[in-house]
Design an enzyme around this catalytic site. Sequence first.
Site, PDB file in Angstrom:
ATOM      1  N   ASN A 138      -1.181  12.723   0.679  1.00  0.00           N
ATOM      2  CA  ASN A 138      -1.050  11.301   1.014  1.00  0.00           C
ATOM      3  C   ASN A 138      -1.604  10.432  -0.106  1.00  0.00           C
ATOM      4  OD1 ASN A 138      -0.337   9.416   3.311  1.00  0.00           O
ATOM      5  ND2 ASN A 138      -2.348   8.680   2.687  1.00  0.00           N
ATOM      6  N   GLU A 201       3.427   9.716  -1.207  1.00  0.00           N
ATOM      7  CA  GLU A 201       3.891   8.445  -1.769  1.00  0.00           C
ATOM      8  C   GLU A 201       4.090   8.514  -3.287  1.00  0.00           C
ATOM      9  OE1 GLU A 201       1.668   8.770   0.640  1.00  0.00           O
ATOM     10  OE2 GLU A 201       2.138   7.374   2.253  1.00  0.00           O
ATOM     11  N   ASP A 250      -9.990 -10.554   3.184  1.00  0.00           N
ATOM     12  CA  ASP A 250      -8.787  -9.728   3.171  1.00  0.00           C
ATOM     13  C   ASP A 250      -7.546 -10.599   2.935  1.00  0.00           C
ATOM     14  OD1 ASP A 250      -6.886  -7.590   3.589  1.00  0.00           O
ATOM     15  OD2 ASP A 250      -8.507  -6.487   4.545  1.00  0.00           O
TER      16      ASP A 250
HETATM   17 MN    MN Z   1       1.097   8.043   3.929  1.00  0.00          MN
END
Ligand code: MN
Length: 447
Positions: A138, A201, A250
């Site tokens: 990941n 990814e 954020d």
């Molecule tokens: Mn992912």
Amino acid sequence: MSLRGFLSEMEKRGEVVHVAESVSPRFEVSKLAMEFDWGPILFFENVEGRRVAVNVCGSRDRICLALKTSRRDLHRRLISSMHSLKPPEVVKSAPSQEEIEKPDLGGIPILTHFEKDGGPYITSGVIYARSPKLGVENVSIHRLQVLDDSTLAIRLVPRHLYKLWTTHKMEKKDLEVSISVGVHPAVHLAAASSPPFGVNEFHIANSLLAGGLKLVKCLKVDAYAPAEAELIIEGVISWEKEALEGPLVDILGTYDVQRMQPIVEVKAITHRKNYIYQAIVPSSVEHRLLMGLPREALIWEAVSKVVPEVYGVRLTVAGGGWLHAVISIRKQREGDGKNALLAALAAHPSLKHAVVVDEDIDVHDSEAVEWAIATRFQADRDLIVVKNVRGSTLDPSSDQERVLTSKVGVDATKPIDKPKEKFELAKIPSTGRVEKLIESLRRHIRP
Ligand code: MN
């Protein structure tokens, strides 16, 4: 296919402004970045003796250049890269390992962004982890707060990396990770996209780069990182140690609260010679585009399934690149607008307000969108309100404890049962001569 490569391309186009003066990583870089966050890339030559780049992905057109695509094809490109995964080549020697440092964060010009932030934060780090047991790799982006010279706190929203970490935690094992700073925009976009759990990814990034991404194995941990990254921090996410993380501004420009979060223990740091530290200032245009574009692509894909022609999708910058969407469609039947709204709200669960317009309205022109609402929308007929649905954890107006919100859909498409001409924006005919005059006046009159 590196940050450097992209910066030198942008240099040639006049998209980079250099700042030679010495600038502090505490508030000064972030202040300058936010002042010009709609503008060029800012390249600081001297931040405590180091080089820092900000606003690299600060415009939609620069991102299109990075992916060698157009605004029109951007979403299609992002979606097709998720469906044509390409494993990157793993190389033995890499620029990102040219120089090896002690595991000490002290020499890195990590920024402190806003007044009440909990401290310096790495916000551009691309984090790779794997679980041989689950057979899963990941890559994702997480904010990292500097706690001391060898420890970071990591914000793990319950998504993929969180799942890998909890799997390791159950076996009382630390999770080994690489944190890459200073990467090509395609790597950031891929890491910000959310393919199903199990998709690496980096394979999406490599597809976006037409096979141009290379990886290298880390020195001290079982992880991979882009061979051309500027800086790689190798570390482990502790299975047991946690620390208070936050507050931090954020994407919406408001402070996110403090929470207990896992910590990363730094094991090694490697980098390119004279590395460029890449920073992303939270809530800047760049942050909103990088987070928003992959979601726009998901909305585009979902709406395409319910109406035949989708022209444009934009998560507006003022909506945080996250809460507000505008979608333009070619309406064929009454009700198409509402189906488009429902598909959009489902495709991006954080979406709060969505507006759908006809194809003659440019989704990138907020004035035109408001004009469409003014002249084509009737609240009793064209408004959808959905109460108590899962929304964003970041929206201070929502029920943040239960993460519940109310969502609104505005169907600002023309009704089919009324004559089209009533809704047309009036035009002034061309004479040929006047266009030339406009061109010459443009040089003197700027908006
Ligand atoms: Mn992912």
